[in-house]
Design a protein around this motif. Sequence first.
Motif, PDB file in Angstrom:
ATOM      1  N   ALA A 236       0.856  -1.185   0.000  1.00  0.00           N
ATOM      2  CA  ALA A 236       0.000   0.000   0.000  1.00  0.00           C
ATOM      3  C   ALA A 236       0.886   1.228   0.000  1.00  0.00           C
ATOM      4  O   ALA A 236       2.008   1.214   0.517  1.00  0.00           O
ATOM      5  N   ALA A 237       0.382   2.305  -0.610  1.00  0.00           N
ATOM      6  CA  ALA A 237       1.086   3.589  -0.633  1.00  0.00           C
ATOM      7  C   ALA A 237       0.380   4.558   0.297  1.00  0.00           C
ATOM      8  O   ALA A 237      -0.852   4.646   0.312  1.00  0.00           O
ATOM      9  N   LEU A 238       1.167   5.306   1.074  1.00  0.00           N
ATOM     10  CA  LEU A 238       0.631   6.191   2.091  1.00  0.00           C
ATOM     11  C   LEU A 238       1.324   7.548   2.050  1.00  0.00           C
ATOM     12  O   LEU A 238       2.435   7.677   1.538  1.00  0.00           O
ATOM     13  N   THR A 239       0.647   8.534   2.594  1.00  0.00           N
ATOM     14  CA  THR A 239       1.278   9.826   2.882  1.00  0.00           C
ATOM     15  C   THR A 239       1.208  10.026   4.383  1.00  0.00           C
ATOM     16  O   THR A 239       0.115   9.950   4.969  1.00  0.00           O
ATOM     17  N   ASP A 240       2.344  10.240   5.026  1.00  0.00           N
ATOM     18  CA  ASP A 240       2.348  10.361   6.482  1.00  0.00           C
ATOM     19  C   ASP A 240       1.753  11.714   6.909  1.00  0.00           C
ATOM     20  O   ASP A 240       1.459  12.567   6.065  1.00  0.00           O
ATOM     21  N   PRO A 241       1.535  11.938   8.191  1.00  0.00           N
ATOM     22  CA  PRO A 241       0.868  13.168   8.639  1.00  0.00           C
ATOM     23  C   PRO A 241       1.610  14.452   8.274  1.00  0.00           C
ATOM     24  O   PRO A 241       1.006  15.539   8.296  1.00  0.00           O
TER      25      PRO A 241
END
Length: 264
Positions: A236-241
Amino acid sequence: MAVQPAGTPCWADAMFTDLEAAKRFYGDVLGWTFGETSSQYGGYTQAYADGKAVAAVVPTVPGREDRSQWCLYFASPDAAATTAKIRENGGEVLTEPMRVSDFGTMVIAREPSGAVFGVWQGDAHEGFEAVATPGAYCWAEVFTRAPEKADAFLSGVFPYRMKEMADGHVDFRLFDLGADPVLGRMRMGEEFPPEVPSHVNVYFTVDDCDAAVARAAEKGAVLRFGPMTSPFGRFAALTDPQGVVFSVIDVTFTEGETPDFEDA
């Protein structure tokens, strides 16, 4: 640890506006612990998975908060010579070869299509102490809107052999050193908003992709893609806070046949 061939991904770090928040986030999501923050080196802080160094976090430089991203470093036996090749092949050198105590020599550069990366000539610090284990680096892909520029540059700077996906439906290439692929390259399509620049997407290993995504979302991350199961793992690809892009992958959970690649 043996000296790695030129072009091998060997280290990753990222700058964060809020270093302590980054440590909490990645500690929760990837299980990292952290060493002492070094004021001598601008707050550079190493991250550990099961006691082995796997990455580092560092505060952003004032005025450069827009540079928050994971930076992947490629091994080089001669940082100065690699810097010359970067320029010869149309890249931009952002940080000239800089000796970091007895740890090694670093370079930061941008390839012609826009992705930022690092070069590391290791000495006392050779790079990752673990890969492809939970919490550690596993894989990376250059996402670019100008693949022809990226391909020519990467194969000109490092001794890569390129292979492309045989069916031609996806513009994706692998870069090999010998028999082993070490890097991927993906063309960015319309699914990427125009404001997203070319970049290097770094994958960290987890023992359960869905659980890692749930932990990340609970801590304020945004899910960009997945989770999806592939022949290489569930990822999965995410963008952190803080807006930094990364991916997670469980390499033990696979599905489907490995696609065929042919020499490019």
